[in-house]
Design a protein around this motif. Structure first.
Motif, PDB file in Angstrom:
ATOM      1  N   SER A 368       0.864  -1.184   0.000  1.00  0.00           N
ATOM      2  CA  SER A 368       0.000   0.000   0.000  1.00  0.00           C
ATOM      3  C   SER A 368       0.900   1.233   0.000  1.00  0.00           C
ATOM      4  CB  SER A 368      -0.878   0.012   1.242  1.00  0.00           C
ATOM      5  OG  SER A 368      -0.062   0.283   2.369  1.00  0.00           O
ATOM      6  N   TYR A 369       0.340   2.362  -0.469  1.00  0.00           N
ATOM      7  CA  TYR A 369       1.101   3.617  -0.477  1.00  0.00           C
ATOM      8  C   TYR A 369       1.610   3.926   0.935  1.00  0.00           C
ATOM      9  CZ  TYR A 369      -0.976   4.577  -5.079  1.00  0.00           C
ATOM     10  OH  TYR A 369      -1.350   4.514  -6.398  1.00  0.00           O
ATOM     11  N   THR A 370       0.732   3.707   1.923  1.00  0.00           N
ATOM     12  CA  THR A 370       1.063   4.045   3.306  1.00  0.00           C
ATOM     13  C   THR A 370       2.296   3.283   3.757  1.00  0.00           C
ATOM     14  OG1 THR A 370      -1.314   4.124   3.586  1.00  0.00           O
ATOM     15  CG2 THR A 370      -0.017   4.297   5.590  1.00  0.00           C
ATOM     16  N   GLU A 377      10.003   7.117   3.966  1.00  0.00           N
ATOM     17  CA  GLU A 377      10.039   8.434   4.620  1.00  0.00           C
ATOM     18  C   GLU A 377      10.363   8.311   6.102  1.00  0.00           C
ATOM     19  OE1 GLU A 377       6.239  10.153   3.393  1.00  0.00           O
ATOM     20  OE2 GLU A 377       7.345  11.666   2.272  1.00  0.00           O
ATOM     21  N   ASP A 378       9.671   7.368   6.768  1.00  0.00           N
ATOM     22  CA  ASP A 378       9.826   7.276   8.228  1.00  0.00           C
ATOM     23  C   ASP A 378      10.899   6.268   8.616  1.00  0.00           C
ATOM     24  OD1 ASP A 378       7.585   8.775   7.840  1.00  0.00           O
ATOM     25  OD2 ASP A 378       6.167   7.208   8.435  1.00  0.00           O
ATOM     26  N   GLU A 379      11.364   5.474   7.657  1.00  0.00           N
ATOM     27  CA  GLU A 379      12.289   4.369   7.941  1.00  0.00           C
ATOM     28  C   GLU A 379      11.798   3.569   9.145  1.00  0.00           C
ATOM     29  OE1 GLU A 379      16.266   5.889   7.995  1.00  0.00           O
ATOM     30  OE2 GLU A 379      16.222   6.392   5.854  1.00  0.00           O
ATOM     31  N   MET A 384      10.040  -2.110   7.819  1.00  0.00           N
ATOM     32  CA  MET A 384      11.221  -2.499   7.042  1.00  0.00           C
ATOM     33  C   MET A 384      11.556  -3.975   7.245  1.00  0.00           C
ATOM     34  SD  MET A 384      13.523   0.954   7.309  1.00  0.00           S
ATOM     35  CE  MET A 384      14.722   0.714   6.015  1.00  0.00           C
ATOM     36  N   GLN A 385      11.263  -4.470   8.445  1.00  0.00           N
ATOM     37  CA  GLN A 385      11.507  -5.903   8.695  1.00  0.00           C
ATOM     38  C   GLN A 385      10.486  -6.749   7.949  1.00  0.00           C
ATOM     39  OE1 GLN A 385      11.645  -5.779  12.951  1.00  0.00           O
ATOM     40  NE2 GLN A 385      13.836  -6.192  13.030  1.00  0.00           N
ATOM     41  N   ASN A 440       1.837  11.153  -1.058  1.00  0.00           N
ATOM     42  CA  ASN A 440       3.109  10.951  -0.366  1.00  0.00           C
ATOM     43  C   ASN A 440       4.161  10.446  -1.341  1.00  0.00           C
ATOM     44  OD1 ASN A 440       2.687   8.194  -0.765  1.00  0.00           O
ATOM     45  ND2 ASN A 440       1.693   7.956   1.229  1.00  0.00           N
ATOM     46  N   VAL A 441       5.318  10.082  -0.808  1.00  0.00           N
ATOM     47  CA  VAL A 441       6.427   9.674  -1.655  1.00  0.00           C
ATOM     48  C   VAL A 441       6.037   8.473  -2.530  1.00  0.00           C
ATOM     49  CG1 VAL A 441       7.414   8.341   0.260  1.00  0.00           C
ATOM     50  CG2 VAL A 441       8.859   8.972  -1.625  1.00  0.00           C
TER      51      VAL A 441
END
Length: 715
Positions: A368-370, A377-379, A384-385, A440-441
């Motif tokens: 999803s975009y989110t 953006e928020d890393e 990420m895992q 967003n990005v």
């Protein structure tokens, strides 16, 4: 009779009518004079009818034809709620029809109009002398019951009259029902039109009735015919070995789909790898034409619909769900057939090589975009895992997206294709939150990649000189651009406007300047609204901001994309011979015209739905005070837009502290006594005074100093 023959014969007959020695005569007498055999008299009649329709000939009560005394024109009448209207002309300026000259015509009727002698006003005026064809046959509206009859108040404000319903034709409707009524008698000279109820949509307060009224009002097709559903079931077979024959097998490529959380029809997947310093970007689009064969029941239905329509609480799909959410949707973990545009992009953002191929793909994850924004953006560690194996690809995507954006900025290309408003409704369809659409990005990455694929495909086929469907965007309307320049000036931004047209580069520069500022969303919205609507056409006359543009990336929800997929596949398979070329040339004029019309209809229905929900949302907030920005100034008042995209009008009659005059050249309201000035782009505090659900309007008044700001914390 073909168009050419008809035009030629019209000239001949018209010159006869204009002859000094001609005396008015009937069609039969004319046929004898011209020695036209009996077998061809119907053709003479067709020519005479065409001359009457064009306003070049008059026909008397006795059926005698003569040259028209007045200058007549034919066109479509557009009514205004106040009773007057306009004759919309294909070429040239529209003609104003005063209320006294409407003579019973209704909104969208095709009419013949007599041009009135000029009164020295700015625009031509006319009088409707004949209704040639009724444009509206069904009306959606609010039913009101009287003792022994009922009437329907049309939702469409442009239909000025209520429609009388005899009690025996009311289908049991009661006051408060929203209904569809068919007009049985158009009435004239003070008599109301009459109709019969053909469908009851529900009570005005039932959830969903409001949107269903819009669906029916725009005549959007809801149910699919049985035949189409059966065909969709039949073709929805899992991808087999036979289906994969002759296709490029790229199932081992790492790829994802990135969409909104609630999307179900996923028609595009993306992949990015690096080759030295270059990027290999794959845009993989569902191969819908594999399942929707030309001229099949499915295809005819899709062509008729033209596009999927996304309304606040429902989607009216172009293709049945079995296909659009099933075998044609690029669902993760499944083998799917695709049409891929694989581009090699250098570090400057130039496409130095590309391949368009029929492929077999296997999407790894549905993103999803989110969640992609959380990673980039928020890393966000948890995110990420969760998607560990994909993170390097997302980082490559971001690098490539930035390169493409910089190149587009240099060139002055603009993206137009995103919604303005995001609405959150409860289970009863009541709006609980309305906010600007969040770009967003991740949404920007997908925008960039889709734009590039669309341009690459369009340019490829343009140079192959093959019949094709282009998306063209004419330069914006001067007046709107002037207003935009004034608006942004008041924010301290400037825009260079050439003598006769605005360059895409200027709007692009502007959007670049406002990026990251608090005003970005508002200015972007107003800049995009100043654009003329794009349309589809077989001729490439350029896209405002791109030399070649098409729609290739959404064949599940747009017919033009489906149409060009067929052309591309015929070409890839070596089937594009003279005969096929001719076939496409023949159909594309009509296909693109229809696609542009259905897109317009969908846009209007979507806009009306958003307007409706905005009014409903503000109806619960009457008395609240908000800070907004003046987004439009007219002689009847000022439009103010709030940060959540809701717009309301401060009517000039409600600006009671002074008498205000509209300064047209500067888009300003100026107080006569106080000299107070309200201008475009200025911030103002407003109080919600009233809403009108029927008219779909919101009224604001300027807030007094003592008014508490409440509601401010809502966004």
């Amino acid at each position: 009779m073909d168009h050419e023959a008809l035009e030629k014969r019209k000239k001949t007959i018209y010159s006869l009518l204009c002859d000094d020695f001609y005396v008015p005569m009937k069609a039969k007498e004319m046929a004898m004079l011209l020695q036209i055999p009996k077998s061809q008299r119907a053709e003479l009649q067709e020519v005479l009818d065409a001359l009457v329709a064009d306003g070049k000939a008059d026909v008397s009560k006795k059926g005698k034809y003569s040259k028209a005394k007045h200058h007549f024109v034919t066109g479509v009448f557009e009514s205004h709620p106040k009773g007057f209207g306009f004759l919309r002309m294909e070429e040239g300026e529209d003609i104003y029809i005063p209320e006294s000259e409407v003579h019973g015509a209704m909104h969208l009727d095709t009419v013949q109009v007599k041009i009135m002698p000029s009164t020295g006003g700015k625009r031509k005026e006319g009088s409707i002398v004949k209704i040639l064809e009724h444009g509206v046959t069904k009306v959606v509206g609010y039913y009101e019951q009287s003792k022994n009859f009922g009437f329907v108040v049309p939702d469409n404000q442009k239909i000025a009259n209520d429609i009388f319903i005899p009690i025996e034709r009311s289908k049991g409707a009661v006051s408060g029902h929203k209904v569809v009524c068919e007009i049985t008698d158009y009435g004239r000279d003070g008599r109301k039109p009459e109709g019969k109820i053909v469908e009851i949509l529900g009570h005005v307060n039932d959830p969903g009735t409001d949107i269903m009224s819009i669906v029916k009002g725009y005549d959007l097709p809801v149910e699919f015919p049985e035949k189409v559903l059966n065909q969709a079931e039949r073709v929805s077979k899992p991808v087999s070995e036979a289906d994969m024959q002759g296709r490029k097998d790229i199932r081992d490529w790492q790829m994802v789909t990135i969409d909104g959380e609630d999307a179900k029809d996923l028609d595009d997947a993306v992949s990015v790898v690096k080759d030295g310093e270059n990027y290999i970007l794959g845009v993989h689009i569902a191969d819908v034409t594999n399942y929707v064969q030309e001229n099949s029941a499915l295809d005819r239905e899709a062509l008729k619909r033209g596009t999927s329509v996304y309304l606040a609480d429902r989607v009216i799909p172009m293709l049945p769900h079995t296909l659009s959410n099933g075998i044609c949707s690029l669902n993760a973990g499944e083998d799917r057939l695709a049409l891929s545009c694989i581009m090699t992009v250098d570090p400057k953002g130039m496409v130095i090589d590309h391949e368009i191929a029929e492929t077999v793909i296997h999407v790894d994850r549905r993103m999803s975009y989110t969640s992609v924004a959380k990673i980039l953006e928020d890393e966000d560690l948890a995110e990420m895992q969760e998607y560990e194996e994909l993170v390097p690809m997302f980082q490559r995507m971001l690098e490539l997206s930035k390169i493409l954006r910089a190149r587009r900025k240099q060139r002055g290309s603009i993206d137009f294709d995103f919604p303005e408003t995001k609405m959150i409704l409860d289970e009863n369809g009541h709006p609980i939150d309305i906010k600007p659409y969040d770009r967003n990005v991740a949404t920007k990455i997908i925008e960039d990649f889709m734009l590039l694929a669309n341009e690459t495909v369009a340019e490829d086929y343009y140079w192959q000189e093959m019949p094709f469907v282009y998306r063209v965007h004419e330069a914006p309307d001067d007046e709107k651009i002037r207003a935009l320049a004034t608006f942004i000036n008041n924010f301290g931004f400037s825009m260079h406007i050439g003598a006769n047209e605005v360059r895409p580069k200027e709007i692009q520069k502007l959007l670049g300047k406002v990026e990251g500022t608090p005003q970005e969303a508002l200015i972007s919205r107003l800049a995009l609204r100043s654009m003329k609507q794009a349309r589809y056409t077989p001729e490439n006359s350029g896209h405002f901001g791109a030399n070649y543009y098409t729609h290739f990336t959404s064949p599940i929800r747009r017919y033009p994309d489906l149409q060009i997929h067929r052309i591309i596949k015929d070409n890839l398979r070596g089937r594009m011979n003279g005969e096929r070329m001719e076939h496409y040339r023949k159909i594309l004029e009509e296909v693109t015209k229809h696609a542009s019309e259905t897109e317009r209809r969908a846009d209007e229905a979507e806009r009306e739905t958003v307007k409706l929900k905005k009014v409903e949302y503000m109806s619960d907030r009457i008395g609240n005070v908000y800070t907004g920005v003046i987004s439009g100034v007219t002689k009847w008042g000022m439009y103010v837009e709030l940060p959540n995209t809701i717009e309301g009008l401060i009517h000039v009659a409600n600006m009671r502290d002074d008498h205000y005059n509209y300064d047209e050249s500067r888009y300003e309201m100026v107080g006569e006594r106080t000299g107070k000035v309200y201008k475009l782009g200025q911030e103002v505090r407003v109080r919600v005074a009233d809403t009108d659900r029927l008219m779909r309007t919101i009224d604001f008044v300027i807030a007094k100093e003592r008014d508490e700001e409440n509601g401010e914390d809502e966004w």
